[in-house]
Design an enzyme around this catalytic site. Sequence first.
Site, PDB file in Angstrom:
ATOM      1  N   GLY A   1      10.934  -3.099   5.675  1.00  0.00           N
ATOM      2  CA  GLY A   1      10.174  -4.366   5.647  1.00  0.00           C
ATOM      3  C   GLY A   1       9.755  -4.698   4.216  1.00  0.00           C
ATOM      4  O   GLY A   1       9.981  -5.814   3.730  1.00  0.00           O
ATOM      5  N   HIS A   2       9.158  -3.716   3.522  1.00  0.00           N
ATOM      6  CA  HIS A   2       8.769  -3.948   2.116  1.00  0.00           C
ATOM      7  C   HIS A   2      10.006  -4.239   1.262  1.00  0.00           C
ATOM      8  O   HIS A   2       9.993  -5.117   0.409  1.00  0.00           O
ATOM      9  CB  HIS A   2       8.113  -2.693   1.522  1.00  0.00           C
TER      10      HIS A   2
ATOM     11  N   LYS B   1       4.902  -9.809   9.841  1.00  0.00           N
ATOM     12  CA  LYS B   1       4.297  -8.889  10.811  1.00  0.00           C
ATOM     13  C   LYS B   1       2.769  -8.990  10.778  1.00  0.00           C
ATOM     14  O   LYS B   1       2.117  -8.969  11.797  1.00  0.00           O
ATOM     15  CB  LYS B   1       4.724  -7.445  10.570  1.00  0.00           C
TER      16      LYS B   1
ATOM     17  N   GLY C   1       4.873 -10.085   4.499  1.00  0.00           N
ATOM     18  CA  GLY C   1       5.644 -10.012   5.745  1.00  0.00           C
ATOM     19  C   GLY C   1       4.952 -10.741   6.891  1.00  0.00           C
ATOM     20  O   GLY C   1       3.718 -10.726   7.000  1.00  0.00           O
TER      21      GLY C   1
ATOM     22  N   MET D   1       8.729  -2.672  11.862  1.00  0.00           N
ATOM     23  CA  MET D   1       8.530  -1.592  10.888  1.00  0.00           C
ATOM     24  C   MET D   1       7.106  -1.640  10.341  1.00  0.00           C
ATOM     25  O   MET D   1       6.572  -2.715  10.068  1.00  0.00           O
ATOM     26  CB  MET D   1       9.531  -1.734   9.751  1.00  0.00           C
TER      27      MET D   1
ATOM     28  N   VAL E   1      10.748  -7.153   9.786  1.00  0.00           N
ATOM     29  CA  VAL E   1      11.960  -6.328   9.900  1.00  0.00           C
ATOM     30  C   VAL E   1      11.704  -5.308  11.003  1.00  0.00           C
ATOM     31  O   VAL E   1      10.622  -4.713  11.087  1.00  0.00           O
ATOM     32  CB  VAL E   1      12.286  -5.633   8.558  1.00  0.00           C
TER      33      VAL E   1
ATOM     34  N   MET F   1       0.849  -1.199   0.000  1.00  0.00           N
ATOM     35  CA  MET F   1       0.000   0.000   0.000  1.00  0.00           C
ATOM     36  C   MET F   1       0.885   1.249   0.000  1.00  0.00           C
ATOM     37  O   MET F   1       0.437   2.346   0.324  1.00  0.00           O
ATOM     38  CB  MET F   1      -0.941  -0.011   1.198  1.00  0.00           C
ATOM     39  N   GLY F   2       2.160   1.069  -0.349  1.00  0.00           N
ATOM     40  CA  GLY F   2       3.059   2.213  -0.473  1.00  0.00           C
ATOM     41  C   GLY F   2       3.597   2.706   0.854  1.00  0.00           C
ATOM     42  O   GLY F   2       3.481   2.048   1.875  1.00  0.00           O
TER      43      GLY F   2
HETATM   44  O1  PAF Z   1      -0.192  -5.713   3.678  1.00  0.00           O
HETATM   45  C1  PAF Z   1      -0.619  -4.811   2.931  1.00  0.00           C
HETATM   46  O2  PAF Z   1       0.016  -3.788   2.716  1.00  0.00           O
HETATM   47  C2  PAF Z   1      -1.979  -4.970   2.268  1.00  0.00           C
HETATM   48  O3  PAF Z   1      -2.876  -5.606   3.113  1.00  0.00           O
HETATM   49  C3  PAF Z   1      -1.919  -5.673   0.903  1.00  0.00           C
HETATM   50  C4  PAF Z   1      -1.431  -7.104   1.031  1.00  0.00           C
HETATM   51  C5  PAF Z   1      -0.991  -4.901  -0.032  1.00  0.00           C
HETATM   52  C6  PAF Z   1      -3.314  -5.710   0.261  1.00  0.00           C
HETATM   53  O4  PAF Z   1      -3.831  -4.429   0.082  1.00  0.00           O
END
Ligand code: PAF
Length: 277
Positions: A33-34, A146, A144, A181, A173, A27-28
Site C-alpha cells: 500500500g505504501h 484505506k 491511502g 494491506m 491495496v 509510520m514505517g
Molecule cells: O497514515 C499514517 O501512517 C499516519 O497517520 C501518518 C499520515 C503518516 C501521520 O502520522
Amino acid sequence: MKVVKTIAEMKAARRGLKGTVGFVPTMGYLHEGHLSLVRKSVEENDYTAVSIFVNPTQFGPGEDLEKYPHDLERDLDLLAPIKTDIVFVPTRDEIYPPGYMTWVTVEKLTDPLEGSRRPGHFRGVTTVVNKLFNIVEPTRSYFGQKDAQQALVLTKMALDLNMPLEVITLPTVREPDGLAMSSRNVYLSSEQRKQATAISRSLILARDMFDRGERNTAAIKGKMAELIEKEPLAKIDYISVAGAYDLGEQDIIKTPTLISMVVKFGKTRLLDNIILK
Ligand code: PAF
C-alpha cells in the site's frame, strides 16, 4: 537514496531539489500500500521524499504505540529500488522537542467514526502532517484510501489553510484474498487472519446490494453484520454508511457514500471502506 534524521538535514536536502517534490508520510513497516503511493509519487514528480515516523501524538492511552511494528533496514531495502530520493527518519524529540505546545485541528469531520473511538487521534495526525509539510515542502503528498477519514481530513486541512500543495488519495491495496494491506495485519494470528477476509467480503456484499438497487442503510448494514458475525473471532466495532464528503450518517443512501467499518480481532482494529458512486 539519502537517509536524513534531523530537520536541518531534511531542509538542506530539500533546498538541493530543483523541481517538483512528491511526499509520502508513513509510520514505517512498509507494505505494498505504501509502495504504491511512492511509485505514484515517483511517476508524477521530479523527486520523492518518504518520512518514517511513528507519531506518538496520534496514539491514545492503551493503544499500540510502543509495540507498533518497525524495521528500518527492511523499509530502506523496499524504498531504494523504487527511486526514493530522500527518506526522513526523525526522532520523537526532533519532532516534539521539550516544551512543544502547538496543535492543528480540523473540526467536525474529525468528530465521527475514528474520531469518536480515538479521541485526540486526528489532532495528532493533522499536527504531525502539518509539521512534515512545513519541513519537506512538497508539491504533492500521497495518502491511502484505506484511511478514508484521514485522507478527507488532511485534504480539508490543506484547503482550509491554503497550503501550497496537492493532497492526493490513492486506492486501497489488498492482499490476494481481499484483506486491505495494513502494517497492523502482522498482529493477527493465523486463525484471525483467515477470518479477517470477512471484512472485504462484507464490503463486496454491500456493493452488490447497492448495485441491485438497495438504498436502505439498515438493510445493508444488517447483511454485512450477519456475514461478519459468522466469524467467531471477529467483533464489529462499527459499520457506517455516510456521505463521502461530510461523513454524515445516511438512513437512505445518497451517493457518493462511504461505507466504512472497523472490525476487531482481539485488540487489533482493522479498518476498511468502499465508496459507492
Ligand atoms: O497514515 C499514517 O501512517 C499516519 O497517520 C501518518 C499520515 C503518516 C501521520 O502520522
